[in-house]
Every structure is written in C-alpha cells, then in structure tokens.
Design a protein around this motif. Structure first.
Motif, PDB file in Angstrom:
ATOM      1  N   GLY A 131      -1.480   8.021  -2.095  1.00 28.99           N
ATOM      2  CA  GLY A 131      -1.736   9.185  -2.938  1.00 28.99           C
ATOM      3  C   GLY A 131      -0.464   9.795  -3.476  1.00 28.99           C
ATOM      4  O   GLY A 131      -0.518  10.687  -4.326  1.00 28.99           O
ATOM      5  N   SER A 132       0.675   9.325  -2.993  1.00 26.76           N
ATOM      6  CA  SER A 132       1.980   9.848  -3.420  1.00 26.76           C
ATOM      7  C   SER A 132       2.818   8.726  -4.031  1.00 26.76           C
ATOM      8  O   SER A 132       2.639   7.552  -3.710  1.00 26.76           O
ATOM      9  CB  SER A 132       2.737  10.452  -2.235  1.00 26.76           C
ATOM     10  N   GLY A 133       3.748   9.114  -4.901  1.00 24.28           N
ATOM     11  CA  GLY A 133       4.711   8.152  -5.440  1.00 24.28           C
ATOM     12  C   GLY A 133       4.050   6.943  -6.063  1.00 24.28           C
ATOM     13  O   GLY A 133       3.095   7.047  -6.826  1.00 24.28           O
ATOM     14  N   ASN A 134       4.567   5.771  -5.695  1.00 19.75           N
ATOM     15  CA  ASN A 134       4.033   4.512  -6.219  1.00 19.75           C
ATOM     16  C   ASN A 134       3.194   3.773  -5.189  1.00 19.75           C
ATOM     17  O   ASN A 134       3.140   2.537  -5.184  1.00 19.75           O
ATOM     18  CB  ASN A 134       5.189   3.618  -6.708  1.00 19.75           C
ATOM     19  N   SER A 135       2.528   4.519  -4.329  1.00 15.53           N
ATOM     20  CA  SER A 135       1.590   3.903  -3.386  1.00 15.53           C
ATOM     21  C   SER A 135       0.367   3.403  -4.150  1.00 15.53           C
ATOM     22  O   SER A 135       0.171   3.715  -5.330  1.00 15.53           O
ATOM     23  CB  SER A 135       1.155   4.935  -2.338  1.00 15.53           C
ATOM     24  N   GLY A 178       3.409  16.624  -1.577  1.00 15.49           N
ATOM     25  CA  GLY A 178       3.774  16.767  -2.980  1.00 15.49           C
ATOM     26  C   GLY A 178       5.018  16.013  -3.393  1.00 15.49           C
ATOM     27  O   GLY A 178       5.496  16.184  -4.520  1.00 15.49           O
ATOM     28  N   CYS A 179       5.548  15.201  -2.508  1.00 22.94           N
ATOM     29  CA  CYS A 179       6.823  14.507  -2.761  1.00 22.94           C
ATOM     30  C   CYS A 179       6.628  12.998  -2.678  1.00 22.94           C
ATOM     31  O   CYS A 179       5.517  12.490  -2.563  1.00 22.94           O
ATOM     32  CB  CYS A 179       7.878  14.961  -1.749  1.00 22.94           C
ATOM     33  N   ASP A 180       7.730  12.266  -2.720  1.00 19.67           N
ATOM     34  CA  ASP A 180       7.719  10.827  -2.507  1.00 19.67           C
ATOM     35  C   ASP A 180       9.080  10.425  -1.957  1.00 19.67           C
ATOM     36  O   ASP A 180       9.938  11.262  -1.710  1.00 19.67           O
ATOM     37  CB  ASP A 180       7.380  10.065  -3.793  1.00 19.67           C
ATOM     38  N   ARG A 188       0.829  -1.212   0.000  1.00 20.40           N
ATOM     39  CA  ARG A 188       0.000   0.000   0.000  1.00 20.40           C
ATOM     40  C   ARG A 188       0.857   1.253   0.000  1.00 20.40           C
ATOM     41  O   ARG A 188       0.614   2.192  -0.738  1.00 20.40           O
ATOM     42  CB  ARG A 188      -0.912  -0.010   1.233  1.00 20.40           C
ATOM     43  N   ASN A 189       1.900   1.238   0.823  1.00 17.76           N
ATOM     44  CA  ASN A 189       2.750   2.416   0.975  1.00 17.76           C
ATOM     45  C   ASN A 189       4.082   2.294   0.253  1.00 17.76           C
ATOM     46  O   ASN A 189       4.995   3.079   0.507  1.00 17.76           O
ATOM     47  CB  ASN A 189       2.988   2.705   2.459  1.00 17.76           C
ATOM     48  N   ASN A 190       4.187   1.301  -0.650  1.00 18.57           N
ATOM     49  CA  ASN A 190       5.398   1.141  -1.469  1.00 18.57           C
ATOM     50  C   ASN A 190       6.654   1.188  -0.595  1.00 18.57           C
ATOM     51  O   ASN A 190       7.592   1.951  -0.855  1.00 18.57           O
ATOM     52  CB  ASN A 190       5.455   2.247  -2.540  1.00 18.57           C
ATOM     53  N   VAL A 191       6.670   0.384   0.440  1.00 20.78           N
ATOM     54  CA  VAL A 191       7.754   0.401   1.424  1.00 20.78           C
ATOM     55  C   VAL A 191       9.009  -0.259   0.863  1.00 20.78           C
ATOM     56  O   VAL A 191       8.954  -1.333   0.260  1.00 20.78           O
ATOM     57  CB  VAL A 191       7.320  -0.305   2.722  1.00 20.78           C
ATOM     58  N   LYS A 192      10.144   0.407   1.062  1.00 21.00           N
ATOM     59  CA  LYS A 192      11.451  -0.133   0.685  1.00 21.00           C
ATOM     60  C   LYS A 192      12.338  -0.139   1.929  1.00 21.00           C
ATOM     61  O   LYS A 192      12.338   0.814   2.704  1.00 21.00           O
ATOM     62  CB  LYS A 192      12.114   0.731  -0.385  1.00 21.00           C
ATOM     63  N   VAL A 193      13.097  -1.214   2.113  1.00 21.23           N
ATOM     64  CA  VAL A 193      14.016  -1.322   3.242  1.00 21.23           C
ATOM     65  C   VAL A 193      15.423  -1.484   2.704  1.00 21.23           C
ATOM     66  O   VAL A 193      15.709  -2.402   1.924  1.00 21.23           O
ATOM     67  CB  VAL A 193      13.649  -2.511   4.163  1.00 21.23           C
ATOM     68  N   LEU A 194      16.319  -0.579   3.117  1.00 20.07           N
ATOM     69  CA  LEU A 194      17.694  -0.560   2.633  1.00 20.07           C
ATOM     70  C   LEU A 194      18.647  -0.534   3.828  1.00 20.07           C
ATOM     71  O   LEU A 194      18.231  -0.360   4.969  1.00 20.07           O
ATOM     72  CB  LEU A 194      17.947   0.681   1.765  1.00 20.07           C
ATOM     73  N   GLY A 195      19.949  -0.676   3.534  1.00 21.24           N
ATOM     74  CA  GLY A 195      20.943  -0.506   4.587  1.00 21.24           C
ATOM     75  C   GLY A 195      21.237  -1.773   5.360  1.00 21.24           C
ATOM     76  O   GLY A 195      20.549  -2.782   5.232  1.00 21.24           O
ATOM     77  N   THR A 196      22.283  -1.681   6.189  1.00 25.20           N
ATOM     78  CA  THR A 196      22.776  -2.878   6.875  1.00 25.20           C
ATOM     79  C   THR A 196      22.881  -2.717   8.390  1.00 25.20           C
ATOM     80  O   THR A 196      23.360  -3.615   9.066  1.00 25.20           O
ATOM     81  CB  THR A 196      24.176  -3.239   6.326  1.00 25.20           C
ATOM     82  N   GLY A 197      22.476  -1.587   8.919  1.00 29.54           N
ATOM     83  CA  GLY A 197      22.633  -1.350  10.347  1.00 29.54           C
ATOM     84  C   GLY A 197      21.617  -2.082  11.183  1.00 29.54           C
ATOM     85  O   GLY A 197      20.605  -2.586  10.695  1.00 29.54           O
ATOM     86  N   SER A 242       2.732  15.325 -10.845  1.00 30.36           N
ATOM     87  CA  SER A 242       2.487  13.889 -10.990  1.00 30.36           C
ATOM     88  C   SER A 242       1.410  13.380 -10.041  1.00 30.36           C
ATOM     89  O   SER A 242       0.962  12.235 -10.157  1.00 30.36           O
ATOM     90  CB  SER A 242       3.779  13.105 -10.766  1.00 30.36           C
ATOM     91  N   ARG A 243       0.963  14.214  -9.115  1.00 36.29           N
ATOM     92  CA  ARG A 243      -0.041  13.799  -8.140  1.00 36.29           C
ATOM     93  C   ARG A 243      -1.447  13.862  -8.732  1.00 36.29           C
ATOM     94  O   ARG A 243      -1.732  14.676  -9.612  1.00 36.29           O
ATOM     95  CB  ARG A 243       0.008  14.687  -6.884  1.00 36.29           C
ATOM     96  N   ASP A 244      -2.323  13.045  -8.206  1.00 33.30           N
ATOM     97  CA  ASP A 244      -3.738  13.186  -8.527  1.00 33.30           C
ATOM     98  C   ASP A 244      -4.204  14.532  -7.972  1.00 33.30           C
ATOM     99  O   ASP A 244      -4.061  14.791  -6.775  1.00 33.30           O
ATOM    100  CB  ASP A 244      -4.523  12.036  -7.876  1.00 33.30           C
TER     101      ASP A 244
END
Length: 268
Positions: A54-58, A28-30, A8-17, A181-183
């Motif tokens: 409503g934002s980005g690739n959600s 207005g951002c993503d 739903r919220n296009n969650v990404k998890v990065l990093g190694t900590g 790019s937003r609706d």
C-alpha cells in the motif's frame, strides 16, 4: 498462489557489511525516506529497505484489508522479508508505527533481531488518563480520520507541516506529496490501525534490547510517551534528540545517524 515477498514489498538490499540492518518506514511514507541515513551505514551493514503493501512501489494487488486491519499483519510482512532474505540477529530501525510493528515481530520471532531502534515511537496514541498520556483524545483521531475521508488532499496539506515541524519547506512539501501519493482508502485504513493501536500490554513480552530516540516538539509522540516506553520496556535506552518534529531521519539525519552509531558501538 505463491507470493514473491521481495517483489510484494519492493525490497532493496544495499551495503557491504556482514551484519544486517532493516529500515522500516512509518505511515504515509516509503523506503526513500531513509536516503539520508543509508550512506552512514552502508559500509558496515547489509541494509534492507522495503515498502509496506500500500506504500511506495509495493504491489497494491497484494493489499488485503482484513490482514492489514491490525499491526500484526504488517509484522508478518516484516517476518516474511526476513525469512526470504535469511536474516538473523538484525538491527531493526523502525520509524513511528514501525517501532511497534518491529517490536511485535520480535516477540513472535526473536531470533531475527539483535537490536531494535525506535525513532519517534508510541505504544498508544490515545490518552488513557490519569495513568497514560498519548497526546491525542479519541475525538482528535476521529476528526483526523473524518478529514481524510472527506478531503484527502486537504488532510495531507494540513497534517504535513504540523508533523514535520521544520523550517525547511522542501521537506514539508516532500512529506505532503508522499501522503498524497497513497491510495486514499488504504491510507485511511493504515491511519486508523496506527492511531487506534494499543501495544502497551505487549511491552512486557518484548525482550530485544532497544534504543528509544525521542524527538523534541513531536506532535505525534510527545516526551511523556518516550518516558513511558523506557519505563515499561526492559533492556531499553532512551535518548532525547535535539531534532524537532516527527521525521528526524529527514530533518536531522546527522544527529540520527550519530545516536544510532553510538548506541550500537556501546551495545555490541
């Protein structure tokens, strides 16, 4: 129907900590707006990126105009993501309205948070004189919302250079493109919820230690707002940035990264 929060919220998890840092974008951002900040923390933190509905690739079909007619609806999404990822004692970095969204979420479920970093925050955008200067008269916001409704593209091209306040034209163009790019209907409701919000009474309930990063020449959150927040938010630290405008994580990522790292090093 069970909603997959991570999709739903296009969650990404990065990093190694081992510690978690959640980066929350503004109106207005993503999540892509954090791309210059992520490399400075990826070696030391598990970094969680997401897009508000409503934002980005959600997932736009998850947008609920009733739920998102209040900042608490967005705060609930933050808590949903933290629950889904089993996040505890996170460092929450919120840009603009996400500063207040994160604070509201931390009041409801403080165990998810250890520190909050507010980047260009404001608890209330509307002037309430003589005791509070938020930077806008209510008529200013009324006109801005009317412009969004009448000419969405024109609104984006008008606002982007004012709020970016940068000589780097490519950043202004990126922000304008992000706005466009937003609706339009979702963007207008988010703008209305953002600019008419008033979180001043919630400040006393906030307990998580907080860094306030106050930008210079910020047309959205003037210097007076940063000082007001610092004086009313317990356990807060205020740092004045040399970065101009409202998007220092784009225009001045090195300074933004250094100030966050200095604060975290000094405060565990």
């Amino acid at each position: 129907m069970t909603v997959n929060v991570l999709k739903r919220n296009n969650v990404k998890v990065l990093g190694t900590g081992s510690r978690t840092m959640v980066l929350a974008h503004g109106f207005g951002c993503d999540q892509d707006m954090w791309r210059f900040i992520v490399p400075g923390f990826a070696d030391d933190y598990r970094i969680v990126l997401f897009d508000y509905v409503g934002s980005g690739n959600s997932q736009l079909d998850c947008y609920d105009s009733h739920k998102y007619n209040d900042l608490q609806g967005y705060a609930q999404d933050v808590l949903d993501i933290m629950e889904a990822l089993d996040v505890r004692d996170a460092i929450f970095v919120g840009h603009s309205v996400s500063s207040m969204i994160g604070m509201l979420a931390s009041i409801r479920a403080p165990h998810h948070f250890s520190r909050i970093v507010m980047l260009g925050p404001s608890p209330c955008y509307v002037n309430d004189m003589p005791n509070y200067y938020g930077g806008f008269e209510r008529t200013d916001i009324d006109e801005l919302l009317q412009m969004m409704q009448m000419n969405f593209i024109g609104w984006a091209s008008y606002l982007a250079p004012i709020v970016m306040n940068s000589d780097r034209r490519e950043l202004t163009e990126e922000l304008e493109k992000s706005f466009c790019s937003r609706d339009p209907h979702i963007a207008r409701q988010f703008a209305e919820v953002t600019f008419y919000s008033d979180c001043r009474e919630d400040l006393d309930s906030a307990s998580i230690p907080t860094l306030i990063l106050q930008c210079s020449e910020d047309s959205i959150a003037p210097v007076e707002v940063g000082h007001y927040l610092h004086s009313h938010l317990k356990n807060s630290t205020l740092r004045q940035m040399t970065a101009k405008g409202h998007y220092p994580h784009l225009s001045h990522p090195a300074e933004t990264t250094v100030l966050i790292k200095e604060y975290l090093a000094a405060n565990g």
